[in-house]
Scaffold this active site. Structure first.
Site, mmCIF file in Angstrom:
data_model
loop_
_atom_site.group_PDB
_atom_site.id
_atom_site.type_symbol
_atom_site.label_atom_id
_atom_site.label_comp_id
_atom_site.label_asym_id
_atom_site.label_seq_id
_atom_site.Cartn_x
_atom_site.Cartn_y
_atom_site.Cartn_z
ATOM 1 N N HIS B 51 6.452 -0.897 -6.423
ATOM 2 C CA HIS B 51 6.002 0.489 -6.270
ATOM 3 C C HIS B 51 7.228 1.402 -6.171
ATOM 4 O O HIS B 51 8.307 0.963 -5.764
ATOM 5 C CB HIS B 51 5.143 0.628 -5.013
ATOM 6 C CG HIS B 51 3.767 0.050 -5.152
ATOM 7 N ND1 HIS B 51 2.761 0.289 -4.248
ATOM 8 C CD2 HIS B 51 3.225 -0.748 -6.108
ATOM 9 C CE1 HIS B 51 1.660 -0.342 -4.631
ATOM 10 N NE2 HIS B 51 1.917 -0.982 -5.750
ATOM 11 N N GLU B 53 8.073 3.634 -4.038
ATOM 12 C CA GLU B 53 8.686 3.700 -2.707
ATOM 13 C C GLU B 53 9.572 2.486 -2.429
ATOM 14 O O GLU B 53 10.662 2.601 -1.863
ATOM 15 C CB GLU B 53 7.609 3.770 -1.607
ATOM 16 C CG GLU B 53 6.649 4.941 -1.710
ATOM 17 C CD GLU B 53 5.366 4.554 -2.430
ATOM 18 O OE1 GLU B 53 5.438 3.944 -3.511
ATOM 19 O OE2 GLU B 53 4.286 4.870 -1.906
ATOM 20 N N CYS B 81 0.650 3.165 -0.030
ATOM 21 C CA CYS B 81 -0.280 2.051 0.251
ATOM 22 C C CYS B 81 0.200 1.328 1.516
ATOM 23 O O CYS B 81 1.280 1.629 2.033
ATOM 24 C CB CYS B 81 -0.324 1.099 -0.936
ATOM 25 S SG CYS B 81 1.107 -0.006 -1.062
ATOM 26 N N CYS B 84 3.816 -0.155 1.240
ATOM 27 C CA CYS B 84 4.892 0.841 1.267
ATOM 28 C C CYS B 84 4.996 1.519 2.635
ATOM 29 O O CYS B 84 6.098 1.785 3.113
ATOM 30 C CB CYS B 84 4.681 1.856 0.156
ATOM 31 S SG CYS B 84 4.865 1.098 -1.484
#
Lengths: 146, 146
Positions: B51, B53, B81, B84
Site C-alpha cells: 500500500h 502508506e 486500512c 497501514c
C-alpha cells in the site's frame, strides 16, 4: 492447523534473539509444507514494519507469485499486532495460529479482535499453541535487558 | 498539517492509476519538506502489503536511518486500512492526514478507530482533506473497470 509447525516458528524466534531482536518467529505452511520462515528484524533493518509475520507474508507471496495466500496457514510465536493482523486480512491467509497472547499489543484476541470487525475477510484463529515455550523466550529476552 | 501536501499525494495516486493500480498515493513530510512519496503497487509487486502508506513509511525510514518517524506527517489520499494504521502506530508518525473516507475498510474513523484502542501510541488525525479530488480519482478508476 498442526501444532508441530509452531516448533519451526519457535526456532525462528530463537534466531531473532541471537541478533538481539525481540524473539518472535513465524512460518507459513501450505499443503503441509513450510513455504516461508522469518523472524523479527526491526532493529537490524531499522524498519518498524519488519515484523516476523510481514516478512513471512512477503516471502510467501514472492514464492507463489501472488498477493493472495489462499490455503495458507501462518504460525507465529506471539499474537499479531494491528499491522500484522491487517496484513493477514489483506493477504487473505486461511488460518492464524499463535503462541503467546500479547495483552498490550495483541489485535487478534487480547486488546481488540480485528478479525471480528467485519472487514472483507476473516481467517480462522487458534491461540495459545505451545504458549509456554513462546512466552518464556520473550521473558528471558526482556529479563536479560534489565 | 498543511493541506497543500495532499496535492502531492494526489499526484502519486494519479501515477498509480497509469499503472492500472487502485489510485491511492501518499507522501511523508518532515520539517515542511517531502521526504518520501509512494503510491499503491499491490498488483505490480504482487504484494498485498504494498500500500502507498507502507511503501512511504519504508522509504522515509531508509532515508532517515531509523525506525521511528517522530516529527513526521503522513498525507494519504484514502483513509488507511488496519495494516497501514498499525504501521503508523509502529513507526510512531506524529500526524495522519487523509483525503477520502473508506466506509468499507477504513481503520482510522469509518469502520473502526484503531488509534482510540489504547495501543502504545496515538497520532493526530485530520480526515476529509481535499476529499472530493481524492474520491473522484477512485470513482473514475472503478467506473472504468465496469
Amino acid at each position: 492447523m498442526n501444532a508441530k509447525f509452531m516448533n519451526n516458528a519457535i526456532s525462528q524466534a530463537k534466531n531473532a534473539a541471537k541478533l538481539d531482536e525481540v524473539p518472535v518467529g513465524a512460518v507459513i505452511v501450505k499443503n503441509g509444507k513450510i513455504i516461508a520462515a522469518a523472524h523479527n528484524l526491526t532493529k537490524t533493518q531499522k524498519d518498524a514494519t519488519a515484523h516476523a509475520e510481514m516478512l513471512c507474508i512477503k516471502a510467501a507471496q514472492e514464492l507463489l507469485c501472488t498477493d493472495h495466500l489462499f490455503g495458507c496457514e501462518l504460525y507465529v510465536t506471539l499474537e499479531p499486532c494491528p499491522m500484522c493482523a491487517g496484513a493477514i486480512i489483506n493477504a487473505k491467509i486461511d488460518e492464524v495460529i499463535y503462541g503467546a497472547a500479547d495483552p498490550k499489543g495483541g489485535a487478534v484476541d487480547s486488546k481488540i479482535n480485528l478479525f471480528a470487525q467485519n472487514f472483507n475477510y476473516r481467517p480462522a484463529v487458534y491461540g495459545g499453541i505451545k504458549e509456554e515455550a513462546c512466552r518464556s523466550l520473550l521473558q528471558e529476552f526482556f529479563e536479560d535487558k534489565r
